[in-house]
Scaffold this active site. Structure first.
Site, PDB file in Angstrom:
ATOM      1  CG  HIS A 162      -2.016  -1.019   1.107  1.00 21.50           C
ATOM      2  ND1 HIS A 162      -3.300  -0.707   0.745  1.00 21.50           N
ATOM      3  CD2 HIS A 162      -2.000  -2.369   1.258  1.00 21.50           C
ATOM      4  CE1 HIS A 162      -4.033  -1.805   0.694  1.00 21.50           C
ATOM      5  NE2 HIS A 162      -3.263  -2.832   1.010  1.00 21.50           N
ATOM      6  CG  ASP A 200       0.076   9.274   0.224  1.00 22.67           C
ATOM      7  OD1 ASP A 200      -0.040   8.127   0.669  1.00 22.67           O
ATOM      8  OD2 ASP A 200      -0.579  10.244   0.633  1.00 22.67           O
TER       9      ASP A 200
HETATM   10  C1  GDG Z   1      -2.271   4.045   3.080  1.00 19.06           C
HETATM   11  C2  GDG Z   1      -1.242   4.659   2.104  1.00 19.06           C
HETATM   12  C3  GDG Z   1      -2.894   4.420   0.253  1.00 19.06           C
HETATM   13  C4  GDG Z   1      -8.943  10.541   6.810  1.00 19.06           C
HETATM   14  N1  GDG Z   1      -9.352  11.342   7.800  1.00 19.06           N
HETATM   15  C5  GDG Z   1     -10.557  10.912   8.176  1.00 19.06           C
HETATM   16  C6  GDG Z   1     -10.897   9.801   7.389  1.00 19.06           C
HETATM   17  N2  GDG Z   1      -9.888   9.595   6.550  1.00 19.06           N
HETATM   18  C7  GDG Z   1      -9.882   8.555   5.508  1.00 19.06           C
HETATM   19  C8  GDG Z   1      -9.819   9.131   4.125  1.00 19.06           C
HETATM   20  C9  GDG Z   1      -9.221   7.973   3.334  1.00 19.06           C
HETATM   21  C10 GDG Z   1      -8.323   7.294   4.373  1.00 19.06           C
HETATM   22  O1  GDG Z   1      -8.741   7.744   5.662  1.00 19.06           O
HETATM   23  C11 GDG Z   1      -6.863   7.698   4.203  1.00 19.06           C
HETATM   24  O2  GDG Z   1      -6.350   7.044   3.095  1.00 19.06           O
HETATM   25  P1  GDG Z   1      -5.081   7.587   2.304  1.00 19.06           P
HETATM   26  O3  GDG Z   1      -4.964   6.783   1.076  1.00 19.06           O
HETATM   27  O4  GDG Z   1      -5.246   9.029   2.050  1.00 19.06           O
HETATM   28  O5  GDG Z   1      -3.821   7.446   3.279  1.00 19.06           O
HETATM   29  P2  GDG Z   1      -3.201   6.372   4.352  1.00 19.06           P
HETATM   30  O6  GDG Z   1      -4.024   6.290   5.574  1.00 19.06           O
HETATM   31  O7  GDG Z   1      -1.790   6.828   4.566  1.00 19.06           O
HETATM   32  O8  GDG Z   1      -3.232   4.955   3.608  1.00 19.06           O
HETATM   33  C12 GDG Z   1      -1.946   5.389   0.970  1.00 19.06           C
HETATM   34  C13 GDG Z   1      -3.805   3.711   1.248  1.00 19.06           C
HETATM   35  O9  GDG Z   1      -3.047   3.081   2.292  1.00 19.06           O
HETATM   36  C14 GDG Z   1      -4.638   2.621   0.556  1.00 19.06           C
HETATM   37  O10 GDG Z   1      -3.824   1.720  -0.132  1.00 19.06           O
HETATM   38  O11 GDG Z   1      -3.687   5.152  -0.660  1.00 19.06           O
HETATM   39  O12 GDG Z   1      -0.988   5.873   0.046  1.00 19.06           O
HETATM   40  O13 GDG Z   1      -0.374   5.557   2.821  1.00 19.06           O
HETATM   41  O14 GDG Z   1     -10.205   7.065   2.949  1.00 19.06           O
HETATM   42  O15 GDG Z   1     -11.090   9.537   3.714  1.00 19.06           O
HETATM   43  N3  GDG Z   1     -12.061   9.128   7.489  1.00 19.06           N
HETATM   44  C15 GDG Z   1     -12.949   9.570   8.419  1.00 19.06           C
HETATM   45  N4  GDG Z   1     -12.676  10.656   9.228  1.00 19.06           N
HETATM   46  C16 GDG Z   1     -11.514  11.349   9.139  1.00 19.06           C
HETATM   47  O16 GDG Z   1     -11.323  12.322   9.866  1.00 19.06           O
HETATM   48  N5  GDG Z   1     -14.103   8.942   8.561  1.00 19.06           N
END
Ligand code: GDG
Length: 484
Positions: A148, A356
């Site tokens: 990921h 990322d």
């Molecule tokens: C890893 C990789 C890769 C965020 N704040 C809140 C909230 N979120 C949700 C977002 C999104 C998720 O959390 C974060 O996903 P990301 O992809 O942006 O980042 P990572 O957590 O670092 O994830 C990344 C991912 O794995 C999947 O493979 O894309 O590159 O680092 O869905 O919306 N959700 C809620 N409240 C918040 O305050 N409910």
């Protein structure tokens, strides 16, 4: 058999991976193995939980395992190194031993649950050695691994003291999946340039006595359902209050776990730059930054929070007016539906990580927009998502001036251009959605074992590929040890 560090057995909080895997898991029999999230001295019990069609098998970690395997080697060594931050990596030999030991224990517990024709899909950097540990137990099932997070360039990967053990662990898989072409190329370059690897005629790589295929499968979202959630969320109280507080100002929205990979200090610097260069925007646009605290126990994260809060205070102090402040900062998260509603209403989505794997917020922002009057995504070139979302304004997050100018451009962009860019990105999101992601990974994994065991297994076991051990007998032996 899906394996990940944490298992989303909690119905109220399924998490992004559970959403992405929904299609993979519906319509097939599946079992999802991993850490329960609890700490206890009991490392032997594997509890099964069934929710609807989905079955989970969870086990606790001991305090020592948690500190060494999870907080230690996974989050203090691998996470920074894989995000190109060797300066933050702490490589403790004892943490590495705990990491290997937990992977070996998980392998034993998984082997007992396996059936002969199960395929195994391992997720993420916590579990890099798992496939090799399974092979050592005689498991011959097809194994795929999905990373990921980014895979660093070979020169950086090589600096990890245990890079050979990690690389051998990945090569024990039939298929290694990455978020982007860049990550895949970095992995293959390491194998060829640093590990005496060879290219096979069919495009696979041979190294560490195994042959494996690397491919890019950008993780995706359920576009239509997220758009629906955003439409509903935009009617909720939180969204109304945000718009009332904005009093007609444009909202620039950032949503990130509070992590040093997300480029938050640079983003705040760019906001300062924006108002310094364009004082006419003061009082007309506000950054709403939502950054829920994560991994509070790791020191680098505590420092980051201090740095961010200092910058927010400084920039607000510099530019605020009596009835307006440039930055509204929240270190708490919001429920998913409310968040989706805010994404829909924001004029600019600011997604500027320094590094990322993918960044799902970028995709969620696009999906959340009103197609008739969409906002503009400003996206870091160092997010995996930038390979797909070319309709965004792509920025170098280290270049605060460029970031500031792109935000200004986004704020001023006319409707025709906004619609064109949004439509182009929606097309990509629809074509490569979460159903595509699951199906293409599983197809590739299933193909990797067509015609019997892969060459990789034959090589790894130096013989006929059977590797000893019978999946069927392992499975039945396991049944008695499960506690429902
Ligand atoms: C890893 C990789 C890769 C965020 N704040 C809140 C909230 N979120 C949700 C977002 C999104 C998720 O959390 C974060 O996903 P990301 O992809 O942006 O980042 P990572 O957590 O670092 O994830 C990344 C991912 O794995 C999947 O493979 O894309 O590159 O680092 O869905 O919306 N959700 C809620 N409240 C918040 O305050 N409910």
């Amino acid at each position: 058999m899906v394996v990940s560090n944490r298992v989303p057995a909690d119905a109220d909080n399924p998490g992004g991976l559970a959403v992405a895997l929904k299609d993979a898991l519906s319509g097939r029999e599946s079992l999802w193995f991993g850490w329960s999230g609890d700490i206890s001295a009991d490392t032997e019990t594997v509890r099964t939980v069934t929710r609807g069609q989905a079955a989970f098998a969870v086990t606790d970690l001991t305090q020592e395992e948690h500190d060494g395997y999870y907080a230690g080697y996974s989050n203090r060594a691998l996470w920074p190194a894989f995000h190109y931050r060797l300066d933050l990596s702490e490589f403790e030999e004892s943490d590495f031993r705990a990491y290997m030991a937990v992977n070996a224990r998980f392998a034993r517990q998984i082997a007992e649950l396996l059936r002969p024709d199960d395929i195994i899909w391992i997720h993420d950097y916590h579990l890099i050695p798992l496939a090799e540990a399974l092979r050592a137990l005689g498991v011959t099932n097809a194994i795929g691994f999905f990373s990921h997070i980014p895979f660093p360039p070979p020169e950086l990967f090589q600096a990890i003291p245990q890079h050979r053990e990690l690389a051998a662990g990945l090569m024990a898989c039939n298929l290694v999946g990455f978020q982007s072409r860049r990550d895949r190329a970095n992995f293959e370059r390491y194998m060829i340039e640093k590990a005496n690897g060879i290219w096979m005629p069919d495009g696979r790589v041979g190294a560490f006595g195994s042959i494996s295929r690397a491919m890019a499968f950008p993780i995706a979202i359920e576009v239509d359902s997220f758009a629906e959630t955003a439409r509903a969320g935009a009617q909720m109280d939180t969204a109304r209050r945000m718009m009332a507080a904005a009093r007609g100002h444009a909202i620039i929205l950032g949503v990130d776990r509070m992590d040093y990979s997300k480029g938050l200090p640079e983003r705040l610097g760019a906001i300062g730059e924006l108002f310094a260069r364009h004082p006419e925007l003061c009082g007309h646009a506000t950054l709403l930054q939502i950054a829920p605290v994560s991994r509070g126990g790791v020191e680098a994260y505590a420092h980051l929070r201090e740095e961010i809060e200092g910058l927010v205070g400084h920039i607000n102090g510099e530019y605020a007016q009596i009835d307006w402040a440039p930055i509204h900062f929240m270190a708490q998260g919001l429920p998913r539906e409310e968040l989706a509603g805010l994404l829909r209403l924001a004029r600019v989505g600011l997604v500027t990580p320094l590094r990322d794997g993918m960044n799902l917020v970028a995709k969620e922002y696009v999906a959340a927009q009103d197609p008739d009057d969409p906002g503009v995504l400003v996206l870091s070139e160092f997010a995996g998502a930038a390979e797909q979302l070319t309709g965004a304004l792509i920025v170098n997050p280290h270049d605060m001036r460029e970031q500031a100018e792109s935000i200004r451009r986004a704020l001023e962009m006319d409707l025709t251009e906004r619609r064109e860019r949004h439509a182009a990105m929606m097309e990509v999101l629809h074509q490569y959605d979460s159903a595509w992601w699951c199906a293409s990974f599983l197809d590739a994994l299933e193909k990797s074992r067509e015609g019997g065991e892969s060459d990789g297994l034959r090589t790894a076991f130096g013989g006929d590929g059977s590797g000893g051990g019978s999946g069927a007998s392992m499975h039945s032996a396991a049944a008695g040890r499960l506690t429902a």
